[in-house]
Motif scaffolding. Structure first.
Motif, PDB file in Angstrom:
ATOM      1  N   GLU A  57      18.007 -11.108 -25.085  1.00 21.76           N
ATOM      2  CA  GLU A  57      16.791 -10.519 -24.509  1.00 21.76           C
ATOM      3  C   GLU A  57      16.793 -10.631 -22.985  1.00 21.76           C
ATOM      4  OE1 GLU A  57      11.905 -11.100 -24.659  1.00 21.76           O
ATOM      5  OE2 GLU A  57      13.196 -12.176 -26.084  1.00 21.76           O
ATOM      6  N   ASP A  63      15.504  -2.451 -37.724  1.00 23.01           N
ATOM      7  CA  ASP A  63      14.334  -2.699 -36.879  1.00 23.01           C
ATOM      8  C   ASP A  63      13.885  -4.158 -36.920  1.00 23.01           C
ATOM      9  OD1 ASP A  63      14.350  -0.032 -36.273  1.00 23.01           O
ATOM     10  OD2 ASP A  63      12.606   0.493 -37.494  1.00 23.01           O
ATOM     11  N   ASP A 115      13.831  -7.164 -34.270  1.00 17.69           N
ATOM     12  CA  ASP A 115      12.639  -7.441 -33.462  1.00 17.69           C
ATOM     13  C   ASP A 115      11.715  -8.318 -34.304  1.00 17.69           C
ATOM     14  OD1 ASP A 115      10.097  -7.399 -32.239  1.00 17.69           O
ATOM     15  OD2 ASP A 115      10.479  -5.436 -31.343  1.00 17.69           O
TER      16      ASP A 115
END
Length: 332
Positions: A114, A185, A188
């Motif tokens: 990140e 997905d 996340d």
């Protein structure tokens, strides 16, 4: 002057066999009785197995299956080192970890990716992160590079250890146990948490109950201890890989209140923990498996699994610590 604990640690870090005067489990029957007394009246199932270097094994519920959870990261790490021993992989080959390579739950790598966008590493580093930090992204990347969970499963079986099953990576195991199917997905964490909250309670209940009965991604305490014994006796990996893996296991930072808390002064611990989510007060897996090295250099492989328990986290850890204390006190 160096302490006995330091000297014991040096012995197994160097991959040296136990010295000739090293002890063993002195009274297997007495140890079994003590372990049975330890688990009596506890909520849930407790499986324990200990094996010394002479091959003496003492087990409670040794043939029952228990969910591995993050203990699989030790098995996968060993499989990676075995592949390197056989010239099938290069531990120093560059690996670029991107956001789409991430997993779920505990994964310190996610913070690095990140922050940096990508993370450049190699298999050597990922094995350490998978075991020491219990990083799910690290182990999922390693499993994929090996060729999938079946390759990890085949590694254990190929070493003659038949009571261990590895069927899924962390992505698929952890999502299925809460009633979901893995989607990209879900790397996340916010998306995953939202999806988990949207699972109807009845579906979550059904998924949890199915997980409790699922033979996939499980091991018997006896088989897990056989795996550890093969490692400590130098029969699982090459000498260099054995030294490296034991050194990594000795750095494990998760849950020091389990096996580590039950060993006395002078003992060294190389281990891997595993823990499941708790649903409606029931925890499917609180585990710790490892190699305990005595002050005289002798070693004992120990696996403790606490399953389907309503005990508190502190109580479950105390069971594991109690097992380690019983095993080490039985050593003479």
């Amino acid at each position: 002057m160096k302490s006995a604990g330091f000297l014991a640690a040096v012995v197994w870090l160097l991959g040296m066999p136990a010295v000739s005067h090293a002890g063993a489990i002195a009274d297997p029957a007495a140890l079994k009785h003590r372990l049975e007394a330890l688990v009596q009246g506890k909520d849930g199932r407790v499986g324990i197995c200990a094996q010394d270097q002479k091959g003496t094994a003492v087990c409670v519920r040794g043939e029952e299956r228990f969910s591995l959870q993050s203990v699989v990261k030790l098995i996968a790490g060993a499989a990676v080192f075995d592949a390197a021993d056989r010239g099938l992989t290069d531990l120093k080959e560059p690996i670029v970890v991107k956001p789409e390579n991430l997993s779920l739950s505990v994964q310190p790598l996610a913070k690095i990716v990140e922050r940096e966008g990508v993370f450049r590493t190699n298999a050597d580093d990922l094995v350490r992160r998978a075991i020491v930090d219990s990083d799910s992204a690290a182990v999922d990347i390693l499993i994929e590079r090996l060729g999938g969970p079946a390759k990890v499963d085949q590694f254990a079986e190929g070493k003659g250890i038949l009571g261990i099953r590895v069927d899924r990576d962390e992505r698929h195991l952890q999502t299925e146990t809460v009633g979901l199917r893995w989607k990209p997905d879900y790397v996340d964490a916010k998306v995953l948490q939202k999806a988990m909250k949207a699972v109807p309670e009845a579906e979550r209940d059904a998924a949890f109950e199915a997980y409790q009965k699922d033979p996939r991604d499980t091991a018997t305490p006896r088989a897990m201890t056989e795996f550890l014994a093969a490692l400590m006796n130098g029969k699982l990996l090459s000498t260099g890989s054995t030294q490296k893996l034991l050194a990594i296991m000795a750095e494990t930072v998760t849950f020091p209140d389990r096996l580590r808390a039950g060993t006395g002064e002078g003992w060294a611990v190389a281990h891997k923990t595993g823990t499941s989510r708790t649903w409606k007060g029931v925890n499917v897996a609180t585990n710790d498996v490892g190699i305990l090295t005595a002050p005289d250099g002798g070693k004992i492989a120990v696996a403790v699994f606490v399953a389907d328990s309503r005990e508190t986290p502190t109580q479950r850890s105390a069971i594991i610590a109690g097992a380690a204390q019983a095993v080490t006190e039985a050593y003479r």
